[in-house]
Design a protein around this motif. Structure first.
Motif, short mmCIF file in Angstrom:
data_model
loop_
_atom_site.label_atom_id
_atom_site.label_comp_id
_atom_site.label_asym_id
_atom_site.label_seq_id
_atom_site.Cartn_x
_atom_site.Cartn_y
_atom_site.Cartn_z
N LEU A 106 0.78 -1.14 0.00
CA LEU A 106 0.08 0.13 0.03
C LEU A 106 0.85 1.29 -0.06
N ASN A 107 1.91 1.35 -0.75
CA ASN A 107 2.80 2.17 -0.83
C ASN A 107 2.50 3.03 -2.29
N TYR A 108 1.44 3.62 -2.47
CA TYR A 108 1.04 4.32 -3.60
C TYR A 108 -0.11 5.21 -3.10
N ASP A 109 -0.58 5.99 -4.18
CA ASP A 109 -1.76 6.95 -4.29
C ASP A 109 -2.77 6.20 -4.96
N ILE A 110 -2.38 6.11 -6.33
CA ILE A 110 -3.29 5.59 -7.26
C ILE A 110 -2.25 4.68 -8.01
N ALA A 111 -2.70 3.39 -8.39
CA ALA A 111 -1.70 2.35 -9.28
C ALA A 111 -2.58 1.97 -10.26
N ARG A 112 -1.89 2.05 -11.34
CA ARG A 112 -2.26 1.10 -12.57
C ARG A 112 -2.68 -0.20 -12.37
N SER A 113 -3.54 -0.86 -12.57
CA SER A 113 -3.77 -2.40 -12.29
C SER A 113 -4.45 -3.19 -13.46
N MET A 114 -4.35 -4.32 -13.31
CA MET A 114 -5.29 -5.09 -14.04
C MET A 114 -5.64 -6.43 -13.79
N TRP A 115 -6.63 -6.95 -14.39
CA TRP A 115 -6.92 -8.30 -13.84
C TRP A 115 -7.28 -9.11 -14.82
N ILE A 116 -6.79 -10.30 -15.01
CA ILE A 116 -7.09 -11.06 -16.10
C ILE A 116 -7.61 -12.49 -15.45
N GLY A 117 -8.87 -12.61 -16.19
CA GLY A 117 -9.48 -13.76 -15.31
C GLY A 117 -8.88 -15.22 -15.34
N ASP A 118 -8.98 -15.95 -14.20
CA ASP A 118 -8.25 -17.33 -13.90
C ASP A 118 -9.18 -18.27 -14.56
N VAL A 119 -10.38 -18.00 -14.32
CA VAL A 119 -11.54 -18.96 -14.52
C VAL A 119 -12.71 -17.96 -15.19
N VAL A 120 -13.56 -18.39 -16.18
CA VAL A 120 -14.47 -17.64 -16.79
C VAL A 120 -15.72 -17.60 -15.81
N ASP A 121 -15.50 -16.77 -14.79
CA ASP A 121 -16.67 -16.61 -13.66
C ASP A 121 -16.35 -15.23 -12.96
N PRO A 122 -17.59 -14.67 -12.92
CA PRO A 122 -17.26 -13.24 -12.46
C PRO A 122 -16.70 -12.98 -10.93
N VAL A 123 -16.97 -14.32 -10.21
CA VAL A 123 -16.65 -14.38 -8.81
C VAL A 123 -15.14 -14.47 -8.90
N ASN A 124 -14.43 -14.62 -9.95
CA ASN A 124 -12.98 -14.67 -9.88
C ASN A 124 -12.42 -13.35 -9.82
N PHE A 125 -13.36 -12.43 -10.39
CA PHE A 125 -12.86 -11.18 -10.46
C PHE A 125 -13.18 -10.02 -9.23
N LEU A 126 -14.37 -10.67 -8.79
CA LEU A 126 -14.91 -9.66 -7.57
C LEU A 126 -14.23 -10.06 -6.31
N GLU A 127 -13.98 -11.51 -6.11
CA GLU A 127 -13.17 -11.80 -5.09
C GLU A 127 -11.75 -11.22 -4.64
N CYS A 128 -11.41 -10.77 -5.58
CA CYS A 128 -10.05 -10.13 -5.45
C CYS A 128 -10.12 -9.09 -4.26
N PHE A 129 -11.12 -8.40 -3.96
CA PHE A 129 -11.41 -7.43 -3.06
C PHE A 129 -11.91 -7.93 -1.74
#
Lengths: 293, 537
Positions: free
Chosen positions: B426-449
């Motif tokens: 957490l040593n930033y203000d705003i960070a460029r990020s990306m997420w590439i799905g590991d499986v084709v399911d929305p939960v794979n994206f949302l569970e990151c947070f």
């Protein structure tokens, strides 16, 4: 030499600088170059007030466009006016060239002159320090300096200068080694002049030729180094730019948008040419061994 | 004259040497595939990785229970030859490949999987991706240290060839998850020869020590130079493997990668530089590959720092992004603007909540937060990894935020690994990020947070969000499950933890002699199927 000194007493001596100025004026190439450098400085410093754009003003809908009436040098992929960016970049590049070279000159010349003039153990010690600094990987050295200085880019210029003086010190030392055996230096000893006086008034002016030549070579070096450090995230940060960065970006899109490489390169090489010619002229003009006319 | 001759000879020698060294992929009849792999892998220990480059490399030297048929995206046998699923969808019984072997010749047994899951879930290992295994019964409790008896976790070794996994709730994508490295088995003997079970970064992953169960085995690993894997004769289906060797080159500079491809030094690239897409489209469309990709490009806010601890400031920043402009003018490969986080139509799911672009509202929110026209707003730094493309995007959004919000934005780039560390710390203000799905399911994206998740990296901690995700995990009914996910995504977007920018497309260059590359949403490669067929001279 002693004869010349004697003559000067009679014809009311002119200083080295007045002589140099006189000689420089006669060197047409050097005068043109000096005028050219002045133009480039004006271009970078005053120019941005006269363009219709800001260096970070984007027009993404336009994107990269070739030179046109609206954008004389074209635009980059984010639609920013290249002419304006070259002007702003010039500020950074000229400033880094000036600051870093001045710093490296000051340190290198004094260090080398002291080392060469005093000689013996002091010389030995000082030169080993230079050897050790030479052995340090250069980039790492700058990065360490940056860690201490933070990411202030004015400080970066000095940091670059602070690592660029090593070769200068060696060149000056070798010059001084031969100079101090000359009769006029012996004369200063006989006259009982203090060391600092001898070094500053007699040794360094006689070594000016190689110093100036090397200084003009240092300028492009530090300009390119700045571009490299900026890429590492240590130097100037986007959207601010410098000639080095513009050229680096231009190379990457050379085939698609050649103007992005062409114009910054022309500006940079033009400046370096002018600096080199001027340096040449200055060397001839400042050489105290050249007989007066 | 003499000197000239010597020089000419030396030059000729150099040229001959260079020609000898360079060589094509099949100089000695071997099929060697040279792949651009973006960044140096964090490790070759599947439990200690979080990146995409790692997935590509690890999929060649390890294999999970099930594989994916990349054309249909349906599970096919991997390390398990077959499986049965109980009627309630909770118990999976896997029959392992009868001749499944590690690359050192040891048989792959059910215990290896148990060991791997146990290691992954052991809190002391601190694996960032451990939450991927939380669908196993009691795995979360064990991972969080509230349960200390691994016997209660839903992993059971029936016999050496049979593994029984019990889930917390029916998980429709459970089998397709097995292609992800967090589910790969790991070799107990090799790991413990060089340290404890939970030792991070020990020597076992070095060439010579490494043991895997994939179609290839580690041949050579020179960091920042090349990672080479060669055919694994002990692989259960070794006969079907077509390539002799795959070389992964960690080339972070897209320009360099493209130049290497043009020089014939790479057969398959990781990406294409933005500005080259047009010219490839015109001149060499046969080399350019552009395909749909399950990936999101977004900016993370650091919720633990001023001014982004204030939700209104985050919302203002998100509202001030003109995503249409970025997607249409800056992106070059047909990327779509992102008004939410999970890519649209991910297994039928599209977020109903959308973030809009509304400068007026953004200004009002910022003023409400105490920064009218950006006055008093501390300078904000955008962190991105050293890449020309990301620099362009960073400059674009910087310009948008400065222009519309009056904020002072600086940019900072870091080498990829340091950038990841900065985000995790957490040593930033705003960070460029990306997420590439590991499986084709929305939960794979949302569970990151999820609170405390290894891929959260924002300091976001919301019990309601966590509850919605957990409810989705537990929900067997498809419609109800989607409702939970919708509410989770709504919480995420309303809190403006992230500012979505666009959805990726997958773009790469492929030499026509490379066959059987199946483009798919996940950007997965089935290395065992890929072949090189030299065109007939």
């Amino acid at each position: 030499m002693s004869e010349a000194i004697a003559l000067q007493e009679y014809e009311k001596g002119t200083s080295l600088w007045a002589d140099a100025w006189h000689r420089l004026q006669k060197n047409r190439l050097a005068v043109i170059s000096a005028a050219g450098i002045l133009c480039i400085v004006c271009f970078a410093v005053i120019g941005p007030w006269f363009t219709a754009y800001d260096y970070d003003q984007q027009d993404t809908a336009l994107g990269a466009s070739a030179p046109s009436a609206a954008h004389w040098l074209g635009t980059d992929p984010l639609g920013r006016d290249l002419l304006t960016r070259v002007m702003y970049g010039g500020r950074v590049s000229l400033l880094v060239g000036l600051c870093a070279t001045t710093v490296s000159l000051l340190i290198g010349v004094l260090y080398g002159a002291i080392s060469g003039f005093i000689g013996g153990r002091v010389d030995h010690f000082l030169m080993r320090v230079v050897d050790v600094l030479y052995a340090l990987p250069f980039t790492i050295f700058v990065i360490i300096l940056m860690v201490f200085f933070g990411r202030n880019f004015i400080l970066l210029f000095f940091a670059i200068g602070a690592v660029e003086w090593l070769t200068m010190a060696r060149i000056v030392r070798s010059q001084v080694l031969s100079l101090r055996e000359k009769e006029f230096v012996e004369a200063t000893t006989v006259l009982g002049l203090p060391h600092h006086h001898v070094i500053l008034r007699h040794i360094i002016p006689n070594a000016l030729g190689p110093i100036i030549v090397y200084a003009t070579l240092t300028i492009p070096q530090v300009m390119l180094l700045e571009a490299f450090l900026s890429f590492l995230g240590l130097g100037v940060q986007p959207p601010m730019s410098s000639w080095g960065i513009l050229i680096k970006e231009g190379v990457e899109t050379m085939e698609e948008y050649p103007w992005l490489l062409l114009f910054p390169s022309i500006t940079l090489t033009g400046t370096l040419f002018a600096l080199n010619f001027l340096g040449d002229g200055l060397r001839d003009a400042l050489d105290p061994r050249v007989s007066k006319d | 004259m003499n000197r000239l001759l010597v020089f000419a000879l030396a030059l000729a020698g150099c040229v001959a040497l260079a020609a000898g060294c360079g060589g094509g992929a099949t100089d000695d009849g071997k099929k060697v595939l040279r792949v651009g792999n973006r960044s140096e892998v964090q490790d070759l220990d599947p439990h200690l990785c979080t990146g995409v480059a790692e997935q590509r490399a690890l999929a060649s030297i390890f294999q999970g229970l099930a594989d994916l048929d990349l054309a249909t995206m349906k599970p096919i046998p991997g390390a398990a030859a077959s499986w049965t699923i109980s009627e309630d969808g909770l118990v999976y019984t896997f029959a392992l490949q009868p001749n499944g072997k590690w690359s050192n010749g040891d048989p792959v047994v059910a215990g290896d999987f148990l060991y791997a899951y146990k290691r992954m879930l052991t809190p002391a290992l601190g694996s960032e991706y451990a939450y991927m295994l939380h669908c196993l019964k009691n795995a979360k409790a064990y991972n969080e240290g509230t349960l200390t008896d691994f016997g209660q976790v839903g992993v059971k070794v029936v016999d050496d060839a049979t593994l029984e996994l019990t889930l917390e709730a029916p998980t429709p994508y459970f089998l397709s998850m097995q292609i992800h490295y967090s589910w790969f088995p790991v070799p107990q003997k090799a790991i413990e020869a060089f340290g404890e079970m939970t030792t991070r970064g020990s020597e076992w992953t070095r060439p010579g020590n490494h043991v895997g169960n994939g179609p290839f085995k580690l041949k050579d690993w020179r960091p920042d130079e090349v990672l080479a894997v060669e055919r694994n004769p002990n692989y259960w289906n070794a006969g079907s493997v077509k390539l002799d060797e795959v070389q992964f080159y960690p080339i972070s500079n897209e320009q360099t990668e493209e130049r290497m491809f043009r020089n014939g030094e790479l057969d398959l690239t990781y990406t294409v530089p933005m500005f080259k897409i047009e010219s490839y489209r015109k001149e060499h469309p046969e080399l350019l590959q552009i395909h749909p990709y399950l990936g999101s490009y977004f900016y993370r806010f650091n919720l633990t720092r001023k001014p982004f601890d204030d939700v209104r400031v985050r919302q203002a920043f998100s509202l001030a992004l003109n995503r249409e402009e970025i997607a249409a003018n800056v992106c070059k490969a047909g990327e779509q603007p992102a008004h939410f986080f999970t890519p649209p139509n991910t297994a039928g799911y599209t977020s109903q909540h959308q973030v809009e672009t509304n400068i007026e509202k953004a200004k009002a929110l910022l003023a409400e937060a105490g920064y009218p026209n950006g006055q008093g707003l501390p300078p904000v730094e955008i962190l991105y990894n050293s890449s020309e493309t990301d620099k362009i995007f960073a400059e674009t959004v910087q310009n948008m935020w400065q222009g519309s919000l009056g904020a002072t934005i600086t940019l900072r780039n870091q080498d990829y690994k340091i950038y990841l560390d900065s985000m995790t710390g957490l040593n930033y203000d705003i960070a460029r990020s990306m997420w590439i799905g590991d499986v084709v399911d929305p939960v794979n994206f949302l569970e990151c947070f999820l609170t405390g998740g290894g891929n959260n990296r924002t300091g976001f901690a919301s019990p309601e969000f966590d509850a919605a995700i957990r409810a989705a995990y537990a929900e067997p009914d498809v419609a109800k499950r989607e409702a939970h996910l919708q509410s989770a995504e709504k919480i995420l977007l309303e809190n403006a933890v992230i500012a979505p920018v666009f959805f990726y497309t997958q773009k790469f260059l492929q030499d026509p002699k490379v066959k059987n590359v199946v483009p798919n949403l996940l950007g997965q490669y089935a290395w065992q199927d890929i072949d090189i067929v030299e065109p007939a001279a």
